[in-house]
Structure formats: structure tokens, C-alpha cells
Enzyme design. Structure first.
Site, short mmCIF file in Angstrom:
data_model
loop_
_atom_site.label_atom_id
_atom_site.label_comp_id
_atom_site.label_asym_id
_atom_site.label_seq_id
_atom_site.Cartn_x
_atom_site.Cartn_y
_atom_site.Cartn_z
N GLY A 38 0.83 -1.19 0.00
CA GLY A 38 0.00 0.00 0.00
C GLY A 38 0.87 1.25 0.00
O GLY A 38 2.04 1.21 0.38
N GLN B 106 2.97 9.89 1.51
CA GLN B 106 4.25 9.16 1.59
C GLN B 106 5.18 9.50 0.43
O GLN B 106 6.37 9.21 0.52
CB GLN B 106 4.00 7.66 1.63
CG GLN B 106 3.37 7.17 2.92
CD GLN B 106 3.21 5.67 2.92
OE1 GLN B 106 2.22 5.15 2.39
NE2 GLN B 106 4.18 4.97 3.49
N CYS C 6 5.88 -0.28 7.40
CA CYS C 6 5.55 0.94 6.64
C CYS C 6 6.76 1.35 5.83
O CYS C 6 7.89 1.37 6.34
CB CYS C 6 5.15 2.05 7.61
SG CYS C 6 4.63 3.58 6.81
N LEU C 7 6.52 1.70 4.58
CA LEU C 7 7.62 2.16 3.73
C LEU C 7 8.25 3.44 4.26
O LEU C 7 9.41 3.73 3.96
CB LEU C 7 7.11 2.38 2.30
CG LEU C 7 6.62 1.13 1.57
CD1 LEU C 7 6.01 1.52 0.23
CD2 LEU C 7 7.74 0.13 1.39
N HIS D 42 -4.59 1.23 7.45
CA HIS D 42 -3.21 1.75 7.54
C HIS D 42 -3.02 2.92 6.58
O HIS D 42 -2.49 3.97 6.97
CB HIS D 42 -2.23 0.62 7.21
CG HIS D 42 -0.79 1.02 7.23
ND1 HIS D 42 0.09 0.60 8.20
CD2 HIS D 42 -0.06 1.81 6.39
CE1 HIS D 42 1.29 1.11 7.96
NE2 HIS D 42 1.22 1.85 6.86
N GLU D 43 -3.45 2.75 5.34
CA GLU D 43 -3.24 3.81 4.35
C GLU D 43 -4.12 5.03 4.61
O GLU D 43 -3.66 6.17 4.43
CB GLU D 43 -3.47 3.27 2.93
CG GLU D 43 -2.54 2.14 2.51
CD GLU D 43 -1.07 2.46 2.74
OE1 GLU D 43 -0.66 3.64 2.66
OE2 GLU D 43 -0.31 1.51 3.01
N HIS E 200 -2.59 7.45 7.00
CA HIS E 200 -1.60 8.37 6.44
C HIS E 200 -2.24 9.67 5.95
O HIS E 200 -1.59 10.73 5.96
CB HIS E 200 -0.86 7.70 5.27
CG HIS E 200 0.27 6.81 5.67
ND1 HIS E 200 1.35 7.26 6.40
CD2 HIS E 200 0.49 5.50 5.44
CE1 HIS E 200 2.20 6.26 6.59
NE2 HIS E 200 1.70 5.18 6.03
#
Length: 202
Positions: free
Chosen positions: A47, A52, A103-104, A145-146, A149
Site C-alpha cells: 500500500g 508518503q 511501513c515504507l 493503515h493507508e 496516512h
């Protein structure tokens, strides 16, 4: 298309509320979606949210890989690349489930995070068409999660116990059954928040 630089924890763009997309057909939004898809694939992510990649817009992309789906009905089946513009999520019921998240934007670490087990979400797809689905399992987790953000929330903020944060290489020291670990000492449901639209490497 281009591979974009991923913002890491500490960058202010990850802590602000993203702005709604006014026109999904805007060429800049379409270019952003294409670049995010290439960036997510390059980073082997499940994702990615626009903040991000340093763009404070309410756009997320995600996939549900076959190995992460439970195959228990439409709400948690494998899903290819999905785009959500101006998404909104609401829990279905009060059930919470713990699970590992990475997480990236926080490379090298994972933590045990409680999430709503069953959600309903809606938004627009890449062509501006309405989308409304229910999700369970990994599908529900990656969407929550996304969406976090988009409101300046990182998965660390959802963790009731930071001793359950670990480097990826050390996960082998944790038990397979996460229930007692994830909920010890605090009520995880007190951390739950509903995204009202105003405001895993995943």
C-alpha cells in the site's frame, strides 16, 4: 511514469491532514496515481498513500496479495491494484484484531497494531467512479493503515505497547499467537478512531 522518493518518519508531510482531491480526472492526479503505482511496485509495498510521496492529497493505492487473503468471502479475497480517492472508512461492529504492520516510511521495523476486524469503505476509483466495499482480514488492515496516512497518523500511534515494536529480523522471537501480547496492559479499542473523510510494507 516515475519512481518517487518516499518520505520517512520525521518529515512534516506525514503529520499533516491531506487535502481532498477536487477533480480526479486532473492530469496531475492521474500522473500521481501512475507514479505511485510504479513507486509501490519498486518498493515491494502492499500500500501507499500520497503523503508518503510528499503529496498531501487524499489518494491511496493498495493490493491484497493472494498469500495474505483468507479467501473467506468477498470481503477478504486477493485484489489487484486498487486506487481510492477521497476515501472514508467506518468500522462494522466493535471487533479488533492485532497484527504485524510495517511501513515504507518507517523502514526496517514492524509493530503489532490493533485494527478493526471488519470495515466498510467508500471513495472514488482512478476514473472518478464511486467505490463502496466491505473488508476483513488483510484487506481491512491495509485500507485502515493507508487511510491513517491521510490524517497524519502512523502505525506507531496505534500501538498500545511499544515494546511490541521490533526490527524485521527479530520477529522470530515473537510467538505466533499475538492476542495476549497485543492487548496486554491496555484496551486496544480505546485507540480506535473512525475516519470521517475530513481530515504490509504499507
Amino acid at each position: 511514469m516515475a519512481i518517487l522518493k518516499i518520505a520517512r518518519m520525521g518529515h512534516p508531510v506525514l503529520r499533516r491532514v491531506a487535502d481532498p482531491v477536487e477533480d480526479p480526472s486532473d492530469p496531475e492526479i492521474q500522473r500521481l496515481i501512475a507514479d505511485m503505482a510504479e513507486t509501490m511496485a519498486d518498493a515491494s509495498g502492499a500500500g501507499l498513500a500520497a503523503p508518503q510521496v510528499h503529496v498531501p492529497k487524499r489518494v491511496i493505492l493498495f493490493i491484497v496479495p493472494a498469500e495474505r487473503a483468507t479467501l473467506e468471502g468477498e470481503a477478504d479475497r486477493p485484489r489487484g491494484l486498487s486506487v481510492l480517492i477521497n476515501p472514508v472508512v467506518e468500522p462494522v461492529g466493535t471487533g479488533m484484531v492485532p497484527g504485524w504492520e510495517g511501513c515504507l516510511s518507517i523502514p526496517g521495523l514492524r509493530g503489532i497494531v490493533p485494527r478493526h476486524a471488519h470495515i466498510r469503505y467508500r471513495g472514488l476509483d482512478a476514473d472518478g467512479r464511486p467505490v463502496e466495499r466491505e473488508a476483513k482480514g488483510f484487506h481491512a488492515r491495509v485500507v485502515q493503515h493507508e487511510l491513517d496516512h491521510l490524517d497524519g497518523v502512523l502505525y506507531l500511534d496505534r500501538m498500545p505497547d511499544l515494546s511490541l515494536l521490533t526490527f524485521n529480523d527479530e520477529i522470530r522471537y515473537f510467538p505466533d499467537d499475538l492476542s495476549e501480547l497485543a492487548l496486554r496492559g491496555r484496551d486496544a479499542t480505546s485507540l480506535s478512531q473512525t475516519n470521517d473523510g475530513n481530515g504490509t510494507q504499507e
